[in-house]
Design an enzyme around this catalytic site. Structure first.
Site, PDB file in Angstrom:
ATOM      1  N   TYR A 154       0.842  -1.209   0.000  1.00  0.00           N
ATOM      2  CA  TYR A 154       0.000   0.000   0.000  1.00  0.00           C
ATOM      3  C   TYR A 154       0.875   1.255   0.000  1.00  0.00           C
ATOM      4  O   TYR A 154       0.621   2.194  -0.760  1.00  0.00           O
ATOM      5  CB  TYR A 154      -0.908  -0.032   1.234  1.00  0.00           C
ATOM      6  N   LYS A 158       1.087   4.395  -2.730  1.00  0.00           N
ATOM      7  CA  LYS A 158       0.788   5.783  -2.360  1.00  0.00           C
ATOM      8  C   LYS A 158       2.022   6.683  -2.503  1.00  0.00           C
ATOM      9  O   LYS A 158       1.889   7.881  -2.765  1.00  0.00           O
ATOM     10  CB  LYS A 158       0.228   5.838  -0.938  1.00  0.00           C
TER      11      LYS A 158
HETATM   12  P1  NAP Z   1     -13.307   3.368   1.130  1.00  0.00           P
HETATM   13  O1  NAP Z   1     -14.290   3.880   2.125  1.00  0.00           O
HETATM   14  O2  NAP Z   1     -12.904   1.942   1.172  1.00  0.00           O
HETATM   15  O3  NAP Z   1     -13.867   3.722  -0.334  1.00  0.00           O
HETATM   16  C1  NAP Z   1     -13.097   3.376  -1.445  1.00  0.00           C
HETATM   17  C2  NAP Z   1     -13.769   3.882  -2.697  1.00  0.00           C
HETATM   18  O4  NAP Z   1     -12.923   3.529  -3.812  1.00  0.00           O
HETATM   19  C3  NAP Z   1     -15.128   3.255  -2.940  1.00  0.00           C
HETATM   20  O5  NAP Z   1     -16.006   4.232  -3.400  1.00  0.00           O
HETATM   21  C4  NAP Z   1     -14.847   2.222  -4.035  1.00  0.00           C
HETATM   22  O6  NAP Z   1     -15.928   2.063  -4.929  1.00  0.00           O
HETATM   23  C5  NAP Z   1     -13.715   2.893  -4.786  1.00  0.00           C
HETATM   24  N1  NAP Z   1     -12.930   1.941  -5.559  1.00  0.00           N
HETATM   25  C6  NAP Z   1     -12.135   0.932  -5.127  1.00  0.00           C
HETATM   26  N2  NAP Z   1     -11.599   0.269  -6.160  1.00  0.00           N
HETATM   27  C7  NAP Z   1     -12.072   0.875  -7.293  1.00  0.00           C
HETATM   28  C8  NAP Z   1     -11.882   0.665  -8.664  1.00  0.00           C
HETATM   29  N3  NAP Z   1     -11.095  -0.324  -9.121  1.00  0.00           N
HETATM   30  N4  NAP Z   1     -12.515   1.486  -9.541  1.00  0.00           N
HETATM   31  C9  NAP Z   1     -13.317   2.485  -9.110  1.00  0.00           C
HETATM   32  N5  NAP Z   1     -13.540   2.732  -7.804  1.00  0.00           N
HETATM   33  C10 NAP Z   1     -12.924   1.927  -6.917  1.00  0.00           C
HETATM   34  O7  NAP Z   1     -11.941   4.196   1.192  1.00  0.00           O
HETATM   35  P2  NAP Z   1     -11.623   5.664   1.737  1.00  0.00           P
HETATM   36  O8  NAP Z   1     -11.129   5.534   3.128  1.00  0.00           O
HETATM   37  O9  NAP Z   1     -12.733   6.583   1.430  1.00  0.00           O
HETATM   38  O10 NAP Z   1     -10.341   6.012   0.829  1.00  0.00           O
HETATM   39  C11 NAP Z   1     -10.392   6.877  -0.268  1.00  0.00           C
HETATM   40  C12 NAP Z   1      -8.970   7.189  -0.701  1.00  0.00           C
HETATM   41  O11 NAP Z   1      -8.273   7.817   0.377  1.00  0.00           O
HETATM   42  C13 NAP Z   1      -8.158   5.949  -1.063  1.00  0.00           C
HETATM   43  O12 NAP Z   1      -7.325   6.234  -2.166  1.00  0.00           O
HETATM   44  C14 NAP Z   1      -7.342   5.685   0.186  1.00  0.00           C
HETATM   45  O13 NAP Z   1      -6.158   4.984  -0.083  1.00  0.00           O
HETATM   46  C15 NAP Z   1      -7.087   7.110   0.651  1.00  0.00           C
HETATM   47  N6  NAP Z   1      -6.773   7.187   2.094  1.00  0.00           N
HETATM   48  C16 NAP Z   1      -7.681   6.786   3.041  1.00  0.00           C
HETATM   49  C17 NAP Z   1      -7.342   6.853   4.391  1.00  0.00           C
HETATM   50  C18 NAP Z   1      -8.285   6.426   5.504  1.00  0.00           C
HETATM   51  O14 NAP Z   1      -7.855   6.382   6.663  1.00  0.00           O
HETATM   52  N7  NAP Z   1      -9.541   6.161   5.244  1.00  0.00           N
HETATM   53  C19 NAP Z   1      -6.077   7.328   4.755  1.00  0.00           C
HETATM   54  C20 NAP Z   1      -5.191   7.719   3.767  1.00  0.00           C
HETATM   55  C21 NAP Z   1      -5.540   7.652   2.444  1.00  0.00           C
HETATM   56  P3  NAP Z   1     -16.859   0.748  -5.018  1.00  0.00           P
HETATM   57  O15 NAP Z   1     -17.213   0.373  -3.618  1.00  0.00           O
HETATM   58  O16 NAP Z   1     -18.015   1.246  -5.844  1.00  0.00           O
HETATM   59  O17 NAP Z   1     -16.064  -0.314  -5.723  1.00  0.00           O
END
Ligand code: NAP
Length: 246
Positions: A154, A158
């Site tokens: 991961y 990133k």
């Molecule tokens: P999340 O709640 O798991 O949501 C992930 C989203 O990405 C969902 O809408 C999912 O859509 C979509 N997705 C996954 N694979 C996909 C694909 N192949 N094509 C299109 N859409 C796809 O995650 P989140 O926490 O909101 O994270 C959003 C971003 O922020 C990510 O890039 C993550 O790495 C980054 N981030 C998150 C955190 C954290 O603590 N939450 C921290 C640092 C960075 P579907 O369900 O429709 O497939």
């Protein structure tokens, strides 16, 4: 702040992407909700936005598939003649110790988090270059900046987003396109829902602001970067982690 702008948010069905899409719509953008598997949640967001008299549409596409991404941009340009903001938010996080991480996990993570960002940016920048303006916002992570045991794959994806952001900013600036990354710390979404209570407590104890972030905390930074407020910011990585103390 985004009146009349067309904003595409990848992975907008849930979590951070959903919050970014909703805030953009509340700021009078036309928002395109991209989703892959969570159609029900995408429809729910679409109905929420349209129910407020605001504007949105939705397109299914797996961002790691070039065919899907090409088709998404084809239908986008068919409906709108422009694209003002792209938010590369879609991402997955599957943790494992290096010894236990196989190439399938590596490929799946890199294909979604890094190749997806590359593909969408390439198609979007083609539109933005012609219009002479655009904003691209990529979701990285503090794990991509600092690393973390159990997250080699991961963090590599990133960290790749950070390098990609800085290079794309240098290449696309001449066309009036800004490219920035947001590096969230821990944000309350499905991505971290599996954390054990004792781990959560430890994490919170190390955050100066005393809480895990909310998707809206990240959305506000995306709004800044996507609006006129961030017009002279490019090639940057903005950390949004409530001041995590190591
Ligand atoms: P999340 O709640 O798991 O949501 C992930 C989203 O990405 C969902 O809408 C999912 O859509 C979509 N997705 C996954 N694979 C996909 C694909 N192949 N094509 C299109 N859409 C796809 O995650 P989140 O926490 O909101 O994270 C959003 C971003 O922020 C990510 O890039 C993550 O790495 C980054 N981030 C998150 C955190 C954290 O603590 N939450 C921290 C640092 C960075 P579907 O369900 O429709 O497939």
């Amino acid at each position: 702040m985004l009146t009349g702008k067309v904003v595409l948010v990848t992975g907008a069905s849930r979590g951070i992407g959903r919050a970014i899409a909703l805030l953009a719509a509340e700021n009078h953008a036309h928002v395109i909700i991209n989703y892959n598997k969570s159609q029900e949640q995408a429809v729910e967001l679409l109905e929420l936005i349209c129910g407020k008299g605001l504007h949105a549409s939705m397109i299914r596409a797996n961002v790691s598939s070039e065919d899907d991404v090409r088709e998404m941009f084809r239908s986008l340009t068919e409906i709108h003649s422009r694209l003002d903001v792209l938010v590369n938010n879609a991402g997955i996080m599957q943790n494992n110790l290096l010894m236990l991480s196989n190439t399938e996990l590596f490929d799946r993570t890199i294909e979604t988090n890094l190749k997806g960002t590359f593909l969408c940016t390439r198609y979007a920048s083609n539109i933005m270059r012609k219009q002479g303006s655009g904003r691209i916002i990529n979701l990285s992570s503090t794990i991509g900046l600092n690393g973390n045991a159990g997250q080699t794959v991961y963090s590599a994806s990133k960290a790749g987003v950070v390098g990609f952001t800085k290079s794309a900013a240098q290449e696309l600036g001449r066309y009036g396109i800004t490219v920035n990354a947001i590096a969230p710390g821990f944000v309350e979404t499905d991505l971290i829902k599996g954390l054990k209570p004792e781990i959560r407590e430890k994490i919170i104890a190390n955050i100066a602001l005393g809480r895990i972030g909310k998707p809206e905390d990240v959305a506000k930074v995306a709004l800044f970067l996507g609006s006129d407020l961030g017009s002279y910011v490019s090639g940057e990585v903005i950390v949004v982690d409530g001041c995590r103390m190591m």
